[in-house]
Scaffold this active site. Structure first.
Site, PDB file in Angstrom:
ATOM      1  N   ASP B  51       0.815  -1.216   0.000  1.00 41.25           N
ATOM      2  CA  ASP B  51       0.000   0.000   0.000  1.00 41.25           C
ATOM      3  C   ASP B  51       0.857   1.279   0.000  1.00 41.25           C
ATOM      4  OD1 ASP B  51      -1.747  -2.058   0.546  1.00 41.25           O
ATOM      5  OD2 ASP B  51      -2.948  -0.913   1.964  1.00 41.25           O
ATOM      6  N   HIS B  53      -1.030   4.610  -0.533  1.00 41.29           N
ATOM      7  CA  HIS B  53      -2.005   5.545   0.018  1.00 41.29           C
ATOM      8  C   HIS B  53      -1.616   7.017  -0.131  1.00 41.29           C
ATOM      9  CE1 HIS B  53      -5.088   2.946   1.455  1.00 41.29           C
ATOM     10  NE2 HIS B  53      -4.242   2.163   2.051  1.00 41.29           N
ATOM     11  N   ASP B  79      -3.976  -0.097  -3.567  1.00 44.06           N
ATOM     12  CA  ASP B  79      -4.151   0.983  -2.600  1.00 44.06           C
ATOM     13  C   ASP B  79      -3.157   2.124  -2.836  1.00 44.06           C
ATOM     14  OD1 ASP B  79      -6.251  -0.395  -1.593  1.00 44.06           O
ATOM     15  OD2 ASP B  79      -5.541  -0.482   0.476  1.00 44.06           O
ATOM     16  N   ASP B  82      -6.093   7.587  -1.553  1.00 43.62           N
ATOM     17  CA  ASP B  82      -6.773   7.796  -0.258  1.00 43.62           C
ATOM     18  C   ASP B  82      -5.768   7.959   0.883  1.00 43.62           C
ATOM     19  OD1 ASP B  82      -9.341   7.808  -1.206  1.00 43.62           O
ATOM     20  OD2 ASP B  82      -9.713   5.685  -0.780  1.00 43.62           O
ATOM     21  N   ARG B  83      -6.235   8.661   1.905  1.00 42.34           N
ATOM     22  CA  ARG B  83      -5.487   8.839   3.137  1.00 42.34           C
ATOM     23  C   ARG B  83      -4.338   9.834   3.049  1.00 42.34           C
ATOM     24  NH1 ARG B  83      -6.992   7.708   8.069  1.00 42.34           N
ATOM     25  NH2 ARG B  83      -7.908   5.700   8.397  1.00 42.34           N
ATOM     26  N   ASN B 111      -8.513  -2.487  -2.678  1.00 40.04           N
ATOM     27  CA  ASN B 111      -9.882  -2.142  -2.308  1.00 40.04           C
ATOM     28  C   ASN B 111     -10.137  -0.640  -2.371  1.00 40.04           C
ATOM     29  OD1 ASN B 111      -8.060  -2.244  -0.027  1.00 40.04           O
ATOM     30  ND2 ASN B 111      -9.795  -1.669   1.231  1.00 40.04           N
ATOM     31  N   HIS B 112      -9.086   0.171  -2.324  1.00 38.18           N
ATOM     32  CA  HIS B 112      -9.287   1.617  -2.432  1.00 38.18           C
ATOM     33  C   HIS B 112      -9.373   2.089  -3.885  1.00 38.18           C
ATOM     34  CE1 HIS B 112      -9.121   3.257   1.702  1.00 38.18           C
ATOM     35  NE2 HIS B 112      -8.633   2.056   1.944  1.00 38.18           N
ATOM     36  N   HIS B 162      -4.112  -8.346  -3.586  1.00 32.09           N
ATOM     37  CA  HIS B 162      -4.134  -7.246  -2.629  1.00 32.09           C
ATOM     38  C   HIS B 162      -4.540  -7.708  -1.226  1.00 32.09           C
ATOM     39  CE1 HIS B 162      -4.417  -3.324  -0.893  1.00 32.09           C
ATOM     40  NE2 HIS B 162      -5.642  -3.584  -0.478  1.00 32.09           N
ATOM     41  N   ARG B 210     -18.189  -8.080  11.536  1.00 34.08           N
ATOM     42  CA  ARG B 210     -18.969  -7.016  10.894  1.00 34.08           C
ATOM     43  C   ARG B 210     -20.176  -7.547  10.154  1.00 34.08           C
ATOM     44  NH1 ARG B 210     -13.670  -5.853   8.705  1.00 34.08           N
ATOM     45  NH2 ARG B 210     -12.616  -4.626  10.264  1.00 34.08           N
ATOM     46  N   HIS B 237      -2.524  -4.737   2.124  1.00 38.89           N
ATOM     47  CA  HIS B 237      -3.839  -4.503   2.732  1.00 38.89           C
ATOM     48  C   HIS B 237      -3.826  -4.240   4.234  1.00 38.89           C
ATOM     49  CE1 HIS B 237      -8.119  -4.342   2.689  1.00 38.89           C
ATOM     50  NE2 HIS B 237      -8.323  -5.452   3.359  1.00 38.89           N
TER      51      HIS B 237
END
Lengths: 355, 357
Positions: B51, B53, B79, B82-83, B111-112, B162, B210, B237
């Site tokens: 990642d 990011h 990834d 983001d962030r 996933n991002h 990933h 979850r 990840h």
């Protein structure tokens, strides 16, 4: 761990940079407060057994040139002026500013997230996976010392104690679910030959915790909702010390955020701590759990207020003007969300300490 | 066609490209990716990156320590956005490099790399801020995400994804048949590949607390490796403080390449350099690194270090006697030198103090 050697050898390529950092650091004059502060705050598990043999002069708002306050980090050895940023506030990422006022001492520590060993150990103790970013060494501590320098009263905020209050071994039907959980389950059931799989270690994955700080004291706090935090007093006077840190943070597998943050500000006659748990589960719920601790140095009183605020995702979304280009930016703004949630619980506790 | 060299030069300097140029780059990028299969084969030597990011300056650091393309073959595990503060710069430079050296660099979808996720975790907001309130660049870039490949096999023995494994994927064949040109769905094999995590206490698949998503255990890994004749699985990840993590003695490896994640985690990062697939001690190594100096400057933007602006509480310079004044000047100079390299506006900037209630 032994397997690591068989397969893969790891090397650190940035030794040179570290060396140069060390060299640079060694040029900084040693300050008397430094070693004490680090000793104090090194172990996250330690109870506040602190050797207080350093004299702590009362802090005046005007920093005197001769003062070398053991507790208050920002002062320069040479002239007593406040150094911003303080040398310890740079890399490596350890940062432990502190301040003392009369018989009160405030210590804060910020360190990197837990390493894999600490994580493993903590997960074993807790029995569930800890948040992706657990700042297990971060803490805010306030001590009230008696005349003989022993600790009369203290409050301590840290991630580990907060995580201990997260519910585990919960009946899965009581757990929050992500918005698409039902679709997900349905999609699975249509597959042939798919054995039934249970939820693994059912725990409150949103990391909701009623943590209000860890108090060590002979004198218990009593519930007294008539005691209000004097906001007018907090709006005047200059801030002598401020810190803001995260205790833990998790993105909930891209389903939102759970964030425990703490802020402290110290004025010459009082201090205020705000610990805020912020939870957003996308398309499901918002929660804001606020703990405010107000300490009056002169009246020697402590007021702790705990509030649970909550709103459904939909309720919050309806309050956002969709015309704005980036509506979700507001949903990341903890203060804005807190203002737009409903209060579902409130409690105030009070303690009067002796002089 | 745009001048790739010129774009690359600009990107290396951290400059933004115009919307029109981004549009052309994205178009060529999609043209290139659509030819790639879901499962791509690569040969060693290859350097695997986890990642990023949006930590653009740390990506440049990776090129510094791991070699600049095309000298090094790169496999990125996803990834990219983001962030961090520089998602746009990060993804754009990767797109340009891919266009320039298509066989030297491969990008897996994380996933991002999804419209939904980037709305929530910063990339969308960054695009609006950097392109004058227009979401066009975000649309262009997220459209290309639908074309990114899902997995890579190195030397027929190392499987790279990933996130992790899926109960719906027993063999590579089941990945090959996925229709990947779409937004990442919430359920199914494509979702699991980018989202699932290993858990060393598990043997089989289990559902996460979850209510959606899987964790996978040792039996799952063993079965997958033996059925497909692989040695190990490399994935990203999950944040790890040390920059990498070995699960089950290295059967599953996590590579994390964003040092001091979000400019506050203080973690190390690594890239995994794989030289051959003989699985010997010299076959691969983790090249571990810390945040780059430029990224550290961004860290300094983040810290409010508990001290208050001295101008409020300090004696007025006029009130200081001559000697103190001299000392103060010396200190100023001393600390300026200490923070050498930090831009003027950050230098000695007082942390933000907040009258919160």
């Amino acid at each position: 761990m032994t397997d690591r050697k068989i397969n893969i050898d790891s090397i650190h390529i940035d030794n040179a940079r570290k060396m140069s950092q060390l060299t640079q650091k060694s040029r900084i004059p040693a300050r008397p407060g430094q070693s004490m502060t680090t000793n104090l705050t090194q172990k996250w598990s330690s109870s506040p057994k602190v050797a207080h043999h350093v004299s702590v002069p009362a802090l005046s708002t005007k920093t005197s040139t001769s003062s070398h306050n053991s507790c208050s980090n920002p002062q320069c050895d040479h002239c007593g002026s406040v150094i911003v940023p303080a040398p310890v506030a740079t890399l490596p990422l350890t940062d432990a500013p502190s301040i003392s006022i009369g018989n009160w001492e405030v210590f804060t520590t910020r360190k990197p997230i837990l390493n894999s060993q600490d994580t493993e150990q903590l997960e074993k103790t807790l029995g569930f996976p800890i948040p992706e970013m657990t700042f297990g060494h971060n803490k805010v501590q306030v001590f009230k010392l008696s005349e003989d320098r022993s600790i009369e009263w203290s409050i301590d905020f840290n991630a580990i104690d907060a995580l201990k209050m997260v519910r585990k071994n919960v009946d899965p039907s009581e757990l929050l679910q992500v918005s698409y959980a039902q679709d997900w389950v349905n999609a699975r059931q249509h597959r042939k030959g798919d054995e039934i799989m249970e939820i693994f270690r059912p725990f409150d994955w949103s990391y909701t915790s009623d943590y209000k700080g860890t108090i060590t004291s002979e004198v218990p706090m009593t519930i007294d909702n008539s005691k209000a935090i004097p906001t007018s007093k907090l709006q005047t006077g200059s801030i002598l010390f401020f810190n803001d840190m995260i205790l833990f943070e998790d993105e909930l597998g891209d389903n939102g955020i759970s964030l425990l943050n703490i802020k402290i500000r110290v004025m010459k006659d009082c201090l205020l701590i705000l610990q805020r748990l912020f939870l957003r589960v996308d398309n499901v719920i918002f929660r804001v759990y606020d703990t405010r601790v107000y300490i009056d140095f002169e009246k020697l009183e402590v007021i702790r207020e705990f509030k649970r605020l909550e709103a459904s995702y939909q309720e919050i979304r309806l309050q956002i003007n969709v015309g704005t280009g980036d509506p979700r930016a507001l949903m990341r703004d903890t203060a804005w969300v807190a203002d737009h949630c409903k209060e579902v619980f409130k409690e105030r506790e009070y303690v009067q300490l002796s002089g | 066609m745009v001048d790739l060299d010129q774009c690359l030069e600009q990107s290396y300097e951290g400059k933004l490209l115009s919307e029109i140029v981004v549009e052309q780059l994205c178009f060529s990028f999609k043209e290139l990716l659509i030819k790639d299969p879901n499962v791509l084969h690569m040969r060693t030597p290859v350097t695997v990156v986890g990642d990023i990011h949006g930590q653009f300056y740390d990506l440049l650091e990776i090129f510094k320590i791991g070699g600049t393309p095309p000298q090094t073959n790169y496999l990125f595990l996803g990834d990219y956005v983001d962030r961090g503060f520089h998602s746009v710069e990060t993804i754009i430079i990767l797109i340009i490099l891919k266009l320039k050296y298509p066989s030297r660099i491969h990008l897996i979808r994380g996933n991002h790399e999804s419209r939904q996720i980037t709305l929530n975790y910063g990339f969308y907001t960054e695009c609006l801020t950097k392109y004058g309130g227009s979401s066009r660049v975000w649309e262009l870039i997220t459209d290309t995400f639908d074309y990114l490949i899902l997995s890579v096999i190195i030397d027929d023995s190392i499987f790279c994804i990933h996130g992790g494994l899926s109960p719906n994927i027993q063999s590579i064949e089941s990945i090959k048949v996925i229709d990947r040109y779409k937004e990442i769905p919430h359920e199914g094999p494509m979702a699991d590949l980018v989202w699932s995590d290993p858990d060393i206490e598990l043997l089989n698949f289990q559902i996460s607390s979850r209510g959606a998503g899987y964790q996978f255990g040792l039996n799952v890994v063993n079965k997958f490796l033996s059925e497909n004749k692989f040695d190990k699985i490399i994935r990203a990840h999950q944040l790890c403080n040390e920059g990498y993590q070995l699960h089950w003695g290295g059967k599953v490896v996590t590579v994390w390449s964003a040092p001091n994640y979000c400019y506050r985690c203080g973690n190390m990062a690594s890239i995994m350099e794989i030289f051959d697939s003989f699985n010997g001690p010299e076959s691969s190594r983790f090249n571990i690194f810390d945040a780059s100096p430029s990224s550290n400057q961004e860290y300094l933007k983040f810290i409010g270090s508990g001290m208050v602006d001295p101008s409020n509480h300090q004696q007025d310079p006029d009130e200081l006697d001559e000697e103190s004044q001299k000392r103060k000047e010396f200190d100023d100079q001393f600390f300026n030198e200490y923070f050498n390299g930090i831009p003027k506006e950050l230098d000695r900037k007082a942390p933000q103090v907040e009258y919160f209630l």
